[in-house]
Design a protein around this motif. Structure first.
Motif, PDB file in Angstrom:
ATOM      1  N   TYR A  29       0.806  -1.216   0.000  1.00  0.00           N
ATOM      2  CA  TYR A  29       0.000   0.000   0.000  1.00  0.00           C
ATOM      3  C   TYR A  29       0.842   1.270   0.000  1.00  0.00           C
ATOM      4  O   TYR A  29       0.333   2.349   0.304  1.00  0.00           O
ATOM      5  N   THR A  30       2.104   1.174  -0.387  1.00  0.00           N
ATOM      6  CA  THR A  30       3.012   2.323  -0.376  1.00  0.00           C
ATOM      7  C   THR A  30       2.515   3.456  -1.265  1.00  0.00           C
ATOM      8  O   THR A  30       2.551   4.620  -0.860  1.00  0.00           O
ATOM      9  N   GLU A  33      -0.250   5.235   0.489  1.00  0.00           N
ATOM     10  CA  GLU A  33       0.258   5.997   1.627  1.00  0.00           C
ATOM     11  C   GLU A  33       0.956   7.272   1.180  1.00  0.00           C
ATOM     12  O   GLU A  33       0.812   8.313   1.820  1.00  0.00           O
ATOM     13  N   ILE A  37      -3.589   8.455   1.354  1.00  0.00           N
ATOM     14  CA  ILE A  37      -4.790   7.621   1.387  1.00  0.00           C
ATOM     15  C   ILE A  37      -4.569   6.456   2.348  1.00  0.00           C
ATOM     16  O   ILE A  37      -3.543   5.783   2.293  1.00  0.00           O
ATOM     17  N   THR A  38      -5.572   6.219   3.205  1.00  0.00           N
ATOM     18  CA  THR A  38      -5.536   5.102   4.141  1.00  0.00           C
ATOM     19  C   THR A  38      -6.672   4.144   3.806  1.00  0.00           C
ATOM     20  O   THR A  38      -7.841   4.549   3.844  1.00  0.00           O
ATOM     21  N   ASN A  78     -11.086  12.258   5.991  1.00  0.00           N
ATOM     22  CA  ASN A  78      -9.828  11.654   6.437  1.00  0.00           C
ATOM     23  C   ASN A  78      -9.111  10.858   5.348  1.00  0.00           C
ATOM     24  O   ASN A  78      -8.162  10.136   5.644  1.00  0.00           O
ATOM     25  N   THR A  80      -9.965   8.231   3.733  1.00  0.00           N
ATOM     26  CA  THR A  80     -10.043   6.794   3.953  1.00  0.00           C
ATOM     27  C   THR A  80     -10.720   6.149   2.753  1.00  0.00           C
ATOM     28  O   THR A  80     -11.814   6.540   2.353  1.00  0.00           O
TER      29      THR A  80
END
Length: 122
Positions: A29-30, A33, A37-38, A78, A80
Motif C-alpha cells: 500500500y506504499t 500511503e 490515502i488510508t 480523512n 479513507t
C-alpha cells in the motif's frame, strides 16, 4: 495525487493508477500511503481484488486516466478508501453510460453509492 479528482460534500473520487492496482494486488500500500490515502478496514474486499486485474487491463489501453476508467472512493474528511466505482466504457451516442460501484460493508447504507453515481454522471 492523480490529476483528475471529483469532490462531493462527503467524498473524494480519485482515478486508480496502474501502480496502485499492481501494489494492492501484491498486498502493498506504499503508493496509497504516499498520496495520503488510508485503506479502511475491509478494503480491498474480494470483489475489489477480483476487479483490479480488469482495471489494470483497461488502464493499459490509455496513456493516462481519461475519467472513464475506475475510481477510488474516499471519505473526504480523512482520505479513507472505502470503495471503488467504474464506468463500463464511454457514453453511447445517446449519452448513456453504464456505471458500477462497490462500497465496503461497514460503510454501506449511508448514501455513498448514490453520491458516487451522481458525482460521476455529472
Amino acid at each position: 495525487m492523480p490529476s483528475l479528482e471529483i469532490v462531493t460534500s462527503r467524498l473524494c473520487l480519485l482515478p486508480f493508477t496502474q501502480e496502485i492496482c499492481q501494489q494492492v494486488l501484491a498486498g502493498e500500500y506504499t503508493a496509497l500511503e504516499h498520496t495520503g490515502i488510508t485503506p479502511a478496514p475491509g478494503w480491498p474486499d474480494e470483489e475489489t481484488l477480483d476487479t483490479l486485474p480488469k482495471i489494470l487491463k483497461n488502464l493499459a489501453k490509455v496513456p493516462a486516466p481519461t475519467g472513464f476508467e475506475s475510481w477510488m472512493v474516499l471519505k473526504k474528511e480523512n482520505m479513507t478508501l472505502i470503495g471503488d466505482a467504474s464506468f463500463k466504457g464511454v457514453p453511447n451516442p445517446n449519452g448513456e453510460v453504464d456505471l458500477g460501484y462497490g462500497i465496503i460493508a461497514a460503510e454501506q447504507q449511508k448514501g455513498y453509492g448514490l453520491e458516487v453515481a451522481q458525482a460521476l454522471t455529472n
